[in-house]
Design an enzyme around this catalytic site. Structure first.
Site, mmCIF file in Angstrom:
data_model
loop_
_atom_site.group_PDB
_atom_site.id
_atom_site.type_symbol
_atom_site.label_atom_id
_atom_site.label_comp_id
_atom_site.label_asym_id
_atom_site.label_seq_id
_atom_site.Cartn_x
_atom_site.Cartn_y
_atom_site.Cartn_z
ATOM 1 N N VAL A 27 -7.192 4.975 -1.294
ATOM 2 C CA VAL A 27 -8.314 4.330 -0.611
ATOM 3 C C VAL A 27 -8.627 5.054 0.686
ATOM 4 C CG1 VAL A 27 -9.135 2.198 0.481
ATOM 5 C CG2 VAL A 27 -7.823 2.078 -1.648
ATOM 6 N N ARG B 210 3.070 12.079 7.008
ATOM 7 C CA ARG B 210 3.543 13.459 7.135
ATOM 8 C C ARG B 210 2.390 14.348 7.586
ATOM 9 N NH1 ARG B 210 4.451 12.472 1.909
ATOM 10 N NH2 ARG B 210 3.214 14.305 1.373
ATOM 11 N N ILE C 250 6.648 3.679 8.944
ATOM 12 C CA ILE C 250 6.130 2.539 9.700
ATOM 13 C C ILE C 250 7.163 1.427 9.716
ATOM 14 C CG2 ILE C 250 4.386 0.713 9.702
ATOM 15 C CD1 ILE C 250 2.425 2.717 8.568
ATOM 16 N N SER D 232 -4.102 -7.862 -0.321
ATOM 17 C CA SER D 232 -4.118 -7.741 -1.776
ATOM 18 C C SER D 232 -4.404 -9.096 -2.407
ATOM 19 C CB SER D 232 -2.760 -7.229 -2.276
ATOM 20 O OG SER D 232 -2.660 -7.342 -3.678
ATOM 21 N N TYR E 216 6.136 -7.834 -2.934
ATOM 22 C CA TYR E 216 4.960 -7.170 -2.369
ATOM 23 C C TYR E 216 3.923 -8.201 -1.944
ATOM 24 C CZ TYR E 216 0.581 -4.533 -2.221
ATOM 25 O OH TYR E 216 -0.631 -4.009 -1.848
ATOM 26 N N LYS F 25 2.537 -9.090 1.938
ATOM 27 C CA LYS F 25 1.132 -9.053 2.349
ATOM 28 C C LYS F 25 0.717 -10.385 2.959
ATOM 29 C CE LYS F 25 -0.481 -4.927 1.373
ATOM 30 N NZ LYS F 25 -1.124 -4.087 2.405
ATOM 31 N N GLY G 252 -7.620 8.919 -27.666
ATOM 32 C CA GLY G 252 -7.934 8.226 -28.912
ATOM 33 C C GLY G 252 -6.797 7.392 -29.457
#
Length: 324
Positions: A12, A33, A51, A116, A142, A146, A191
Site C-alpha cells: 500500500v 531498511r 518499530i 483492518s 493480528y 489492530k 487454468g
C-alpha cells in the site's frame, strides 16, 4: 502538505506515496531498511529500523503536517515467533502509540492509521455487512493488535488534540499484490479447476488505488477528523464471481467446479486448512456508506478497472519468478 508515510515501501505504501506526490504533497518516506526502492519524487527517506515502544521518532516528525501510519506487523499465515501475541503488541500497539505521542508533541495536526477489517472479526453476519457502529470482535492476534492500537490512538488523540482518522480495509488488491489473492490469480491463469462454482458468499474488496485515494482525500478534509471508516470498491461479490472477474481480465474462461460448500468445509477440516477454507466460503462484507457520505468520496476505479491493472502486473511478476 508535509506528509510522513511509514511503511512507505510496502504494497500500500508504494501506491500511496506515488498518489501523494502526484497531488503535490511533500512526502517523507519512513522505511525499516535503507536498501529499498521507492517511487520517484519523494522529498526524503528516513530509516527507522524495527518499530516498538522505544523507537525514536523525534527527528522524523518535526515539521510534518500529517502522518499516515501504514507500517505494521502483518497477519502471518505460518507463524514462527515463539510469542506472536507479544510481538504483535510491541509493534502494532506500543509502536503505534509511541509514534502518535511523538507526532502530537511535535505539533503534527493529523494522523491517519491503517487498521483492518479484522477488527470486526473474520466473518460478517449472514446478510448483514459490517458497519463502524458494530462492536469489534477480533478473532486472532493480528486483529486484536489492530483494535488495541485504535484504542490507544483514540486515547492519545483525546489527551493531546491530535487529529485522528482510522481506515479498516478488507482485502486490498492491486499491482504487486501477493498472498492469497496473488495465488488465486496465478491458479486462474494456469487454468487450474477451482471448486467454488457453487459458493454464494459475499465478500468486499478494495482496489489499492481506491484505498490510497480515500486516504489522500482524508488528509484534506476536516470531516475525517475523529472518524473511523470502512472502505470497499462497492457491492460485495462471491468467490465464484471474483474468479470469473479475474478470468475476464485475462480474457480466459474460468474453470469452476460446482462442489457443495459443505464438502469444501469438510475438506478444509481434514486437510488442516479450516481457516483458509472459511475465508473462501464465508461472508466478509462491509458497509462503507459513512465514508461516502461524510467525505463525499466515490471510488475512482471499479472492480473491472482494478482487476485490469492488477492481473497483468501479477502475471508479469509470476513469469519472472518462474524464469528464476
Amino acid at each position: 502538505m508535509n506528509v510522513l508515510v511509514t511503511g512507505a515501501n510496502g504494497f500500500v505504501g508504494c501506491h500511496l506515496v506515488q498518489a501523494l506526490v502526484e497531488r503535490g504533497h511533500r512526502v517523507i518516506a519512513a522505511v525499516r531498511r535503507d536498501d529499498v526502492a521507492l517511487p520517484a519524487g519523494i522529498a526524503g527517506v528516513r530509516t527507522i529500523g524495527d518499530i516498538g515502544p522505544a523507537t525514536d521518532w523525534t527527528g522524523m516528525v518535526e515539521g510534518i503536517d500529517a502522518v499516515v501510519h501504514l507500517a505494521a506487523r502483518v497477519h502471518v499465515m505460518r507463524e514462527t515467533d515463539p510469542d506472536p501475541s507479544s510481538r504483535f503488541r510491541q509493534v502494532n500497539v506500543l509502536g503505534t502509540a509511541c509514534l502518535a505521542r511523538a507526532a502530537a508533541q511535535a505539533g503534527v495536526r493529523h494522523l491517519v492509521y491503517l487498521s483492518s477489517v479484522k477488527v470486526h472479526g473474520e466473518t460478517s453476519p449472514e446478510g448483514l455487512p459490517f458497519t463502524e457502529a458494530m462492536t469489534p470482535a477480533p478473532e486472532d492476534t493480528y486483529g486484536w493488535s489492530k483494535w488495541e492500537a485504535e484504542q490507544a490512538l483514540a486515547g492519545i488523540a483525546s489527551e493531546t488534540g491530535l487529529g485522528l482518522t482510522v481506515f479498516r480495509p478488507p482485502l486490498v488488491y492491486g499491482p504487486g499484490v501477493r498472498a492469497n489473492f496473488g495465488r488465486l490469480v496465478e491458479m486462474v491463469r494456469r487454468g487450474i479447476p477451482l471448486p467454488f462454482g457453487a459458493v454464494r458468499n459475499r465478500r468486499s474488496l478494495v482496489y489499492v488505488g481506491n484505498l490510497t485515494d480515500a486516504i489522500a482525500s482524508s488528509l484534506l478534509s476536516t470531516e475525517a477528523i475523529g472518524q473511523t471508516f470502512l472502505i470497499s470498491d462497492g457491492a460485495p461479490l462471491s468467490t465464484a464471481e471474483l474468479i470469473r472477474s479475474i478470468a475476464r481480465a485475462m480474457h480466459r474462461k474460468p474453470r469452476l467446479l460446482a462442489i457443495p460448500p459443505a464438502l469444501l468445509r469438510l475438506a478444509g477440516i481434514v486437510t488442516g486448512k479450516r481457516a483458509e477454507t472459511s475465508r473462501l466460503l464465508g461472508d466478509l462484507a462491509v458497509d462503507d456508506s459513512r465514508l461516502r457520505s461524510r467525505l463525499g468520496w466515490q471510488p475512482p476505479y471499479d472492480l473491472e478497472e482494478g482487476l485490469a491493472a492488477t492481473v497483468p502486473a501479477t502475471h508479469r511478476r509470476s513469469r519472472r519468478m518462474h524464469r528464476i
